[in-house]
Scaffold this active site. Structure first.
Site, PDB file in Angstrom:
ATOM      1  CE1 TYR A 179      67.002  21.120   9.548  1.00 35.86           C
ATOM      2  CE2 TYR A 179      68.446  20.538   6.762  1.00 35.86           C
ATOM      3  CZ  TYR A 179      67.601  20.403   8.149  1.00 35.86           C
ATOM      4  OH  TYR A 179      65.952  19.235   7.260  1.00 35.86           O
ATOM      5  CE  LYS A 209      89.631   7.155 -14.283  1.00 34.72           C
ATOM      6  NZ  LYS A 209      91.032   6.610 -13.291  1.00 34.72           N
ATOM      7  CG  MET A 231      68.840  14.953   1.605  1.00 37.21           C
ATOM      8  SD  MET A 231      67.863  13.645   2.244  1.00 37.21           S
ATOM      9  CE  MET A 231      68.779  13.125   3.976  1.00 37.21           C
ATOM     10  NE  ARG A 252      97.185   4.838  -8.041  1.00 35.15           N
ATOM     11  CZ  ARG A 252      95.958   5.651  -8.878  1.00 35.15           C
ATOM     12  NH1 ARG A 252      95.550   6.348  -8.821  1.00 35.15           N
ATOM     13  NH2 ARG A 252      96.261   5.532 -10.565  1.00 35.15           N
TER      14      ARG A 252
END
Ligand SMILES: *Cc1c(COP(=O)(O)O)cnc(C)c1O
EC number: 5.1.1.1
Length: 358
Positions: free
Chosen positions: A255, A35, A303, A130
């Site tokens: 930053y 998955k 980023m 769950r």
């Protein structure tokens, strides 16, 4: 295409890990869990490297259809089952097994007309709370499935562990006992174990183990490492230095200017950031592997870039490669520094990272 950053996926590592799991669970079949795009390793990459797996476990129907379209013939199981009645004919057409964990799924099965019955794995909630039917619901649900013409016989059985990654936590034994009480002696396969179950709880291995993270060479246990179990990391996340700069003591970098150098040093800028899926919250000191050593991240991950302190006498050059995690720097160690788990790091890479089989 820009070659960096990239995730190099080792087919031999995947195969080694499958063989190792087979050795540790010699009487079980292996449902390789792929998955989330093969835990970020590439769904078809992984399936093709693991053609000898007995089956594949998936979270979504579209993933199963992608495997069938890619020529995968093995058993496929939707671990959360189908979500809509319109999924059912697709399960039949493409020969995909489904988990049934909820009344809504049972009703859809009872109310549809199918060309052929579907293969069902009845999910029992043995304590994780769950998904799954409770032990009290079990006999009614089993009887309804047995009576349903759209359900192939025999019905198989599944449960999932909440705490198998804690080798000393006896809750796993409680869950095993609950599952065994309900299913022992019934026809059909029984499957309990994720990676942690397969590695730490051999009594839980059952007819099928369902390893995910271990196949990728990663330990499910915090503070542990796949290599301790004969597993080899299948992913090398690499980028490169795009700048090497002299940096003065007491000067900030990045930053917010919240990190300042204590002494004169050289900083390296690595071309990877949170836009690639490298977590922005990686704290100062999180290691990156550059030219055979760990160097610490300093300042904020941005980023497209992050900054490392290469040290005063560093000889590293622009273009040198930087390993974010892989064999030399286990992803488990990086995850622990960042306060998450390796599962999250490998699955959260963004499409900007090229995933290539090597
Ligand atoms: C994801 C998943 C697995 C695999 O878990 P790992 O901890 O990665 O081995 C097994 N079974 C189910 C039901 C799952 O959802």
């Amino acid at each position: 295409m820009n070659p960096f950053p990239r995730a190099e996926i080792s087919s031999s590592a995947l195969q080694t890990n499958l063989a190792e799991l087979r050795q540790q669970a010699p009487t079980s079949r292996v449902m390789a869990v792929v998955k989330a795009n093969g835990y970020g390793h590439g769904l078809l990459n992984v399936a093709h490297c693991l053609v000898s797996a007995d089956g594949f476990g998936l979270a979504r129907l579209d993933e199963a259809l992608e495997l069938r379209a890619g020529g995968v013939k093995a058993r496929l199981l939707l671990l959360e089952g189908f979500f809509r009645a319109t999924d059912l004919p697709l399960l039949v057409e493409h020969d995909i097994d489904t988990v049934v964990h909820h009344d809504s799924q049972l009703e859809m099965l009872e109310q549809t007309e199918l060309a052929k019955p579907v293969t069902v794995w009845l999910k029992i909630d043995s304590g994780m709370h769950r998904l799954g039917f409770t032990p009290e619901q079990f006999s009614t649900v089993y009887a309804r499935l047995m009576a349903c013409v759209n359900v192939a016989k025999p019905i198989h059985f599944m449960t999932h562990f909440a705490c198998a990654d804690e080798p000393d936590n006896t809750y796993t034994s409680v869950q095993m006992a609950a599952f065994n009480t309900l299913t022992t002696g019934l026809p059909g396969f029984r499957t309990l174990a994720n990676s942690a179950g397969a590695l730490y709880w051999p009594q839980s291995q059952g007819d099928w183990i369902r390893p995910g993270i271990a196949l990728y060479g990663v330990s499910p246990v915090t503070g542990d490492c796949g290599a301790n179990h004969g597993l080899v990391p299948a992913m090398e996340l690499v980028s490169q230095l795009i700048a090497v700069r002299d940096h003065k003591a007491n000067q900030p970098a990045g930053y917010g200017c919240f990190w300042t150098a204590k002494q004169d040093t050289r900083l390296g800028v690595v071309a990877i950031g949170y836009g690639d899926g490298y977590p922005r919250n990686a704290p100062e000191g999180t290691p990156v592997w550059v030219n055979g050593r760990r160097v610490p991240i300093v300042g904020r991950v941005s980023m497209d870039m992050l900054t490392v302190d290469l040290g005063q006498d560093a000889q590293d050059k622009v273009g040198d490669s930087a390993l974010l995690w892989g064999k030399a720097l286990p992803v488990e160690e990086v995850a622990e520094r960042i306060g998450t788990i390796a599962y999250e790091l490998v699955t959260k890479l963004t499409p900007r990272v090229a995933v290539c089989l090597v």
